[in-house]
Design a protein around this motif. Structure first.
Motif, PDB file in Angstrom:
ATOM      1  N   ILE A 135      -0.212  10.120  -7.343  1.00  0.00           N
ATOM      2  CA  ILE A 135      -1.321  10.834  -7.509  1.00  0.00           C
ATOM      3  C   ILE A 135      -1.698  11.753  -6.520  1.00  0.00           C
ATOM      4  CG2 ILE A 135      -3.661  10.772  -8.220  1.00  0.00           C
ATOM      5  CD1 ILE A 135      -3.075   7.684  -9.142  1.00  0.00           C
ATOM      6  N   ALA A 136      -1.302  13.025  -6.618  1.00  0.00           N
ATOM      7  CA  ALA A 136      -1.750  13.928  -5.669  1.00  0.00           C
ATOM      8  C   ALA A 136      -2.857  13.741  -4.682  1.00  0.00           C
ATOM      9  CB  ALA A 136      -1.593  15.092  -6.036  1.00  0.00           C
ATOM     10  N   ALA A 137      -4.000  13.465  -5.193  1.00  0.00           N
ATOM     11  CA  ALA A 137      -5.235  13.209  -4.460  1.00  0.00           C
ATOM     12  C   ALA A 137      -5.164  11.860  -3.661  1.00  0.00           C
ATOM     13  CB  ALA A 137      -6.345  13.365  -5.541  1.00  0.00           C
ATOM     14  N   LEU A 138      -4.375  11.189  -4.014  1.00  0.00           N
ATOM     15  CA  LEU A 138      -4.209   9.788  -3.198  1.00  0.00           C
ATOM     16  C   LEU A 138      -3.062   9.834  -2.169  1.00  0.00           C
ATOM     17  CD1 LEU A 138      -5.097   7.312  -5.996  1.00  0.00           C
ATOM     18  CD2 LEU A 138      -6.559   8.417  -4.146  1.00  0.00           C
ATOM     19  N   ASN A 139      -2.348  10.959  -2.008  1.00  0.00           N
ATOM     20  CA  ASN A 139      -1.264  10.981  -1.104  1.00  0.00           C
ATOM     21  C   ASN A 139      -1.728  11.678   0.151  1.00  0.00           C
ATOM     22  OD1 ASN A 139       0.318  10.215  -3.078  1.00  0.00           O
ATOM     23  ND2 ASN A 139       1.193  12.388  -3.642  1.00  0.00           N
ATOM     24  N   ILE A 140      -1.609  10.795   1.184  1.00  0.00           N
ATOM     25  CA  ILE A 140      -2.411  11.267   2.664  1.00  0.00           C
ATOM     26  C   ILE A 140      -1.273  10.987   3.795  1.00  0.00           C
ATOM     27  CG2 ILE A 140      -4.699  10.829   1.753  1.00  0.00           C
ATOM     28  CD1 ILE A 140      -4.792   8.198   2.864  1.00  0.00           C
ATOM     29  N   VAL A 141      -1.542  11.627   4.594  1.00  0.00           N
ATOM     30  CA  VAL A 141      -0.910  11.391   5.985  1.00  0.00           C
ATOM     31  C   VAL A 141      -1.947  11.190   7.373  1.00  0.00           C
ATOM     32  CG1 VAL A 141       1.396  12.342   5.299  1.00  0.00           C
ATOM     33  CG2 VAL A 141      -0.107  13.653   6.554  1.00  0.00           C
ATOM     34  N   ALA A 142      -1.223  10.547   8.331  1.00  0.00           N
ATOM     35  CA  ALA A 142      -2.067  10.559   9.450  1.00  0.00           C
ATOM     36  C   ALA A 142      -1.089  11.104  10.480  1.00  0.00           C
ATOM     37  CB  ALA A 142      -2.182   8.920   9.950  1.00  0.00           C
ATOM     38  N   LEU A 143      -1.985  12.112  11.044  1.00  0.00           N
ATOM     39  CA  LEU A 143      -1.331  13.211  12.165  1.00  0.00           C
ATOM     40  C   LEU A 143      -1.804  12.970  13.348  1.00  0.00           C
ATOM     41  CD1 LEU A 143      -1.205  16.493   9.999  1.00  0.00           C
ATOM     42  CD2 LEU A 143       0.479  14.982  10.434  1.00  0.00           C
ATOM     43  N   SER A 144      -0.853  13.110  14.310  1.00  0.00           N
ATOM     44  CA  SER A 144      -1.238  13.167  15.820  1.00  0.00           C
ATOM     45  C   SER A 144      -1.867  14.644  16.008  1.00  0.00           C
ATOM     46  CB  SER A 144       0.020  12.846  16.600  1.00  0.00           C
ATOM     47  OG  SER A 144       1.014  14.025  16.475  1.00  0.00           O
ATOM     48  N   PRO A 145      -2.272  14.794  17.382  1.00  0.00           N
ATOM     49  CA  PRO A 145      -2.800  15.954  17.760  1.00  0.00           C
ATOM     50  C   PRO A 145      -1.574  17.054  17.673  1.00  0.00           C
ATOM     51  CG  PRO A 145      -3.780  14.448  19.133  1.00  0.00           C
ATOM     52  CD  PRO A 145      -2.783  13.514  18.185  1.00  0.00           C
ATOM     53  N   SER A 146      -0.453  16.744  17.796  1.00  0.00           N
ATOM     54  CA  SER A 146       0.677  17.564  17.770  1.00  0.00           C
ATOM     55  C   SER A 146       1.179  17.620  16.279  1.00  0.00           C
ATOM     56  CB  SER A 146       1.802  17.181  18.840  1.00  0.00           C
ATOM     57  OG  SER A 146       2.173  16.067  18.544  1.00  0.00           O
ATOM     58  N   ASP A 147       0.600  17.160  15.322  1.00  0.00           N
ATOM     59  CA  ASP A 147       0.863  17.146  14.015  1.00  0.00           C
ATOM     60  C   ASP A 147       2.094  16.440  13.609  1.00  0.00           C
ATOM     61  OD1 ASP A 147      -1.114  19.091  13.355  1.00  0.00           O
ATOM     62  OD2 ASP A 147      -0.184  20.785  13.654  1.00  0.00           O
ATOM     63  N   GLU A 148       2.394  15.352  14.409  1.00  0.00           N
ATOM     64  CA  GLU A 148       3.503  14.606  14.133  1.00  0.00           C
ATOM     65  C   GLU A 148       2.964  13.486  13.121  1.00  0.00           C
ATOM     66  OE1 GLU A 148       6.245  11.026  16.058  1.00  0.00           O
ATOM     67  OE2 GLU A 148       4.626  11.730  17.376  1.00  0.00           O
ATOM     68  N   VAL A 149       3.655  13.177  11.968  1.00  0.00           N
ATOM     69  CA  VAL A 149       3.251  12.203  11.097  1.00  0.00           C
ATOM     70  C   VAL A 149       3.404  10.967  11.588  1.00  0.00           C
ATOM     71  CG1 VAL A 149       3.665  11.251   8.700  1.00  0.00           C
ATOM     72  CG2 VAL A 149       3.892  13.672   9.059  1.00  0.00           C
ATOM     73  N   LEU A 150       2.285  10.111  11.528  1.00  0.00           N
ATOM     74  CA  LEU A 150       2.146   8.740  12.310  1.00  0.00           C
ATOM     75  C   LEU A 150       2.359   7.833  11.313  1.00  0.00           C
ATOM     76  CD1 LEU A 150      -0.837   9.139  14.807  1.00  0.00           C
ATOM     77  CD2 LEU A 150       1.503   9.729  15.316  1.00  0.00           C
ATOM     78  N   GLY A 151       2.121   7.981   9.985  1.00  0.00           N
ATOM     79  CA  GLY A 151       2.034   7.196   8.872  1.00  0.00           C
ATOM     80  C   GLY A 151       1.612   7.927   7.733  1.00  0.00           C
ATOM     81  N   TRP A 152       1.833   7.098   6.434  1.00  0.00           N
ATOM     82  CA  TRP A 152       1.436   7.675   5.399  1.00  0.00           C
ATOM     83  C   TRP A 152       0.915   6.673   4.288  1.00  0.00           C
ATOM     84  CZ3 TRP A 152       4.244   6.364   0.841  1.00  0.00           C
ATOM     85  CH2 TRP A 152       5.408   5.668   1.162  1.00  0.00           C
ATOM     86  N   ALA A 153       0.294   6.969   3.175  1.00  0.00           N
ATOM     87  CA  ALA A 153      -0.141   6.191   2.053  1.00  0.00           C
ATOM     88  C   ALA A 153      -0.262   7.109   0.839  1.00  0.00           C
ATOM     89  CB  ALA A 153      -1.513   5.694   2.409  1.00  0.00           C
ATOM     90  N   ALA A 154       0.168   6.370  -0.135  1.00  0.00           N
ATOM     91  CA  ALA A 154       0.193   6.914  -1.615  1.00  0.00           C
ATOM     92  C   ALA A 154       0.120   6.008  -2.517  1.00  0.00           C
ATOM     93  CB  ALA A 154       1.593   7.793  -1.483  1.00  0.00           C
ATOM     94  N   ALA A 155      -0.227   6.344  -3.616  1.00  0.00           N
ATOM     95  CA  ALA A 155      -0.676   5.366  -4.810  1.00  0.00           C
ATOM     96  C   ALA A 155      -0.216   6.304  -6.084  1.00  0.00           C
ATOM     97  CB  ALA A 155      -1.963   5.176  -5.076  1.00  0.00           C
ATOM     98  N   GLY A 156       0.218   5.305  -7.193  1.00  0.00           N
ATOM     99  CA  GLY A 156       0.662   5.886  -8.398  1.00  0.00           C
ATOM    100  C   GLY A 156       0.067   4.892  -9.550  1.00  0.00           C
ATOM    101  N   PRO A 157       0.069   5.493 -10.837  1.00  0.00           N
ATOM    102  CA  PRO A 157      -0.673   4.401 -11.886  1.00  0.00           C
ATOM    103  C   PRO A 157       0.336   3.441 -11.942  1.00  0.00           C
ATOM    104  CG  PRO A 157       0.266   6.555 -12.809  1.00  0.00           C
ATOM    105  CD  PRO A 157       0.452   6.942 -11.249  1.00  0.00           C
ATOM    106  N   ILE A 158      -0.083   2.355 -12.417  1.00  0.00           N
ATOM    107  CA  ILE A 158       0.735   1.144 -12.697  1.00  0.00           C
ATOM    108  C   ILE A 158       1.038   1.174 -14.301  1.00  0.00           C
ATOM    109  CG2 ILE A 158      -0.251  -0.349 -11.232  1.00  0.00           C
ATOM    110  CD1 ILE A 158      -1.230  -1.678 -13.881  1.00  0.00           C
ATOM    111  N   SER A 159       0.656   2.031 -15.108  1.00  0.00           N
ATOM    112  CA  SER A 159       1.176   2.123 -16.377  1.00  0.00           C
ATOM    113  C   SER A 159       0.647   3.535 -16.876  1.00  0.00           C
ATOM    114  CB  SER A 159       0.425   0.931 -17.157  1.00  0.00           C
ATOM    115  OG  SER A 159       0.876   1.111 -18.872  1.00  0.00           O
ATOM    116  N   GLU A 160       1.077   3.877 -18.035  1.00  0.00           N
ATOM    117  CA  GLU A 160       0.771   5.078 -18.855  1.00  0.00           C
ATOM    118  C   GLU A 160      -0.282   4.771 -19.768  1.00  0.00           C
ATOM    119  OE1 GLU A 160       3.748   7.462 -20.313  1.00  0.00           O
ATOM    120  OE2 GLU A 160       4.721   7.640 -18.317  1.00  0.00           O
ATOM    121  N   ARG A 161      -0.357   3.378 -20.254  1.00  0.00           N
ATOM    122  CA  ARG A 161      -1.525   2.901 -21.405  1.00  0.00           C
ATOM    123  C   ARG A 161      -2.981   3.187 -20.820  1.00  0.00           C
ATOM    124  NH1 ARG A 161       0.694  -2.967 -23.069  1.00  0.00           N
ATOM    125  NH2 ARG A 161       0.002  -3.191 -20.838  1.00  0.00           N
ATOM    126  N   PRO A 162      -3.481   3.779 -21.802  1.00  0.00           N
ATOM    127  CA  PRO A 162      -5.088   4.166 -21.463  1.00  0.00           C
ATOM    128  C   PRO A 162      -5.772   2.854 -20.894  1.00  0.00           C
ATOM    129  CG  PRO A 162      -4.223   5.063 -23.393  1.00  0.00           C
ATOM    130  CD  PRO A 162      -3.162   3.920 -23.173  1.00  0.00           C
TER     131      PRO A 162
END
Length: 171
Positions: free
Chosen positions: A52-79
């Motif tokens: 889910i694009a709105a839940l894809n995030i990164v932690a960036l250092s002051p020099s823009d180095e990626v320190l870590g990331w988190a993301a999430a997706g749906p567990i099912s397509e069922r409503p």
């Protein structure tokens, strides 16, 4: 979002320009054998399609180095499960112990709540004590254990049958 002076990094939306560093951090987690049962990072397109694009995030250092990331997706397509997501949090090993994982998880939870999700879950390999502890600190609860669910793909647990614990947070 500005640099958090106390922590020394900022959390922002993940973009395609972060992919190479994200994949490097993902590969480090894979090589440990404790972060996932995957044996290699997925292709960028496959990864992004499953999240889910709105839940894809990164932690960036002051020099823009990626320190870590988190993301999430749906567990099912069922409503009926539209409000339930599964997430991942990965921290560059050289950034471990700086609060990156906690900050990423807190931001992910905040965004998920704002978007109307009602449950966040994660399956964590039993030996991954750091991730299990992180989730408990963030308010998740351990709701079950799956014994010998899959074999480790890498690291010291390669080929061993491993247990996972299911963690969830009700929003």
């Amino acid at each position: 979002m500005a640099i958090n002076k106390e922590l020394g990094f900022q959390i922002i939306d993940m973009t395609e320009k972060h992919w190479d560093e994200l994949a490097r951090i993902y590969a480090a987690g894979i090589s440990s054998g404790l972060a996932t049962f995957e044996s290699e990072p997925p292709a960028r397109e496959k990864f992004l399609r499953s999240k889910i694009a709105a839940l894809n995030i990164v932690a960036l250092s002051p020099s823009d180095e990626v320190l870590g990331w988190a993301a999430a997706g749906p567990i099912s397509e069922r409503p009926a499960y539209r409000g339930v997501i599964e997430h991942s949090v990965y921290v560059d090993p050289k950034s471990s112990g700086r609060g990156v994982g906690q900050a990423l998880l807190n931001e992910l939870v905040s965004r998920a709540r704002e978007l109307g999700y009602w449950t966040i879950q994660s399956s964590i390999i039993a030996q991954n004590k750091a991730s299990r502890s992180l989730h408990l600190k963030a308010g998740f609860r351990e709701v079950g254990r799956r014994e010998r669910i899959a074999q480790g793909a890498r690291g010291e647990v390669a080929g061993q049958w491993l247990d996972t614990y299911l963690y969830e947070l009700r929003l």
